[in-house]
Scaffold this active site. Sequence first.
Site, PDB file in Angstrom:
ATOM      1  N   GLU A 169       9.082  43.072  82.275  1.00 65.64           N
ATOM      2  CA  GLU A 169       9.724  43.881  81.073  1.00 65.64           C
ATOM      3  C   GLU A 169       9.296  45.238  80.992  1.00 65.64           C
ATOM      4  O   GLU A 169       8.273  45.527  80.370  1.00 65.64           O
ATOM      5  CB  GLU A 169       9.438  43.221  79.809  1.00 65.64           C
ATOM      6  CG  GLU A 169      10.235  41.734  79.793  1.00 65.64           C
ATOM      7  CD  GLU A 169      10.172  41.161  78.359  1.00 65.64           C
ATOM      8  OE1 GLU A 169       9.199  41.583  77.559  1.00 65.64           O
ATOM      9  OE2 GLU A 169      10.623  39.924  78.397  1.00 65.64           O
ATOM     10  N   GLU A 256      13.826  34.938  81.822  1.00 67.61           N
ATOM     11  CA  GLU A 256      13.023  34.468  80.604  1.00 67.61           C
ATOM     12  C   GLU A 256      13.712  34.439  79.584  1.00 67.61           C
ATOM     13  O   GLU A 256      14.704  35.682  79.382  1.00 67.61           O
ATOM     14  CB  GLU A 256      12.019  35.610  80.741  1.00 67.61           C
ATOM     15  CG  GLU A 256      10.735  35.363  79.555  1.00 67.61           C
ATOM     16  CD  GLU A 256       9.829  36.458  79.322  1.00 67.61           C
ATOM     17  OE1 GLU A 256       9.285  36.888  80.324  1.00 67.61           O
ATOM     18  OE2 GLU A 256       9.711  36.783  78.284  1.00 67.61           O
TER      19      GLU A 256
END
Length: 333
Positions: A169, A256
């Site tokens: 991320e 995710e």
Amino acid sequence: MTTPGKASLLLLSCLFIIIFYTCCLNSHSGAELQTPVEKNGQLSINGAYMVNQEGKPITLRGMSLFWSQWMGKYYNYDCIKWLRDDWHCEVVRAALGVGSDIGYMAFPEVEMKKITEVIEAGIKLGIYIVVDWHSHFAERTTGEAVSFFSRIAEDYGEYPNIIYEVYNEPLNVSWDTVVKPYAEQVIAAIRKYDKNNIVIVGTPRWSQDVDIAAQNPIDDQNVAYAFHFYASTHKQLFRDKCQVAIDSGLALWVSEFGTCFSDGDGAINYEELNTWMDFMKKNKISWCNWSVADKEETSSILKPNADPRGNWPDDMLTESGLLIRNILSEKGD
Ligand code: CA
């Protein structure tokens, strides 16, 4: 010597049939007769879809392990086997905690061993493994990421089981000048050894700006783009961003997601999760749920001190764990 009568022939045939089916069932402990990798083989990207060896669009569904430096105890063969057999995971994500004073940057061989144990389990068990550079600042460790993924690709790139995720991320950084150039360097290193396995690339702002990546995609046939959501935080506005990316031909991969808020905690939003599940199913987006952990927070699937080797009874699963296990037990495609 007497010739066998009809009755003994019948008995013999029955015996053979029983032996045959017992062998078939034992090969995967009563799970499906074919493993996910036997069924789908080499994956690739075709437009907005991930396709199997026959070119058919498919989705993979499974679990993400938690940061390896904090939850290394679940990085073992027995746990991965339990996730395949009891949880029906077709894919497991190994989240290499990159870290700084702890994790891969401090103890590369310790963390590498956890990741390779999960990879080798996945190869034996016939499931897909996402190898995730779990970092929010991967552009600061480009050299390490290049050498890590070179090694993984050289050692395991021949197996269709491996999916590379080069940046978990990114924070609020530029796609054009930070994330994309980083990803291109890591992908070039992977492609020296592995020409075809899929690479997932994270997108800016916690892997949400897939619409921005869509304006300037990476020049590689087999790249998918990470989109992450937490059902209590991210709603229609974020599905709209995904739709823009999909409409421009980008393949998304939800490597995710959580059932709760984006800090991993707080109440589960059942209604929003349902809407996300429908959206992913409709658009054939593969997913991993966050996470295989016994930390006391909503997104953990396990209660504290759950067995590192699997064998979890229902009363060791959290509310999120029961919910996700139930979704995974419903037939995918
Ligand atoms: Ca390959």
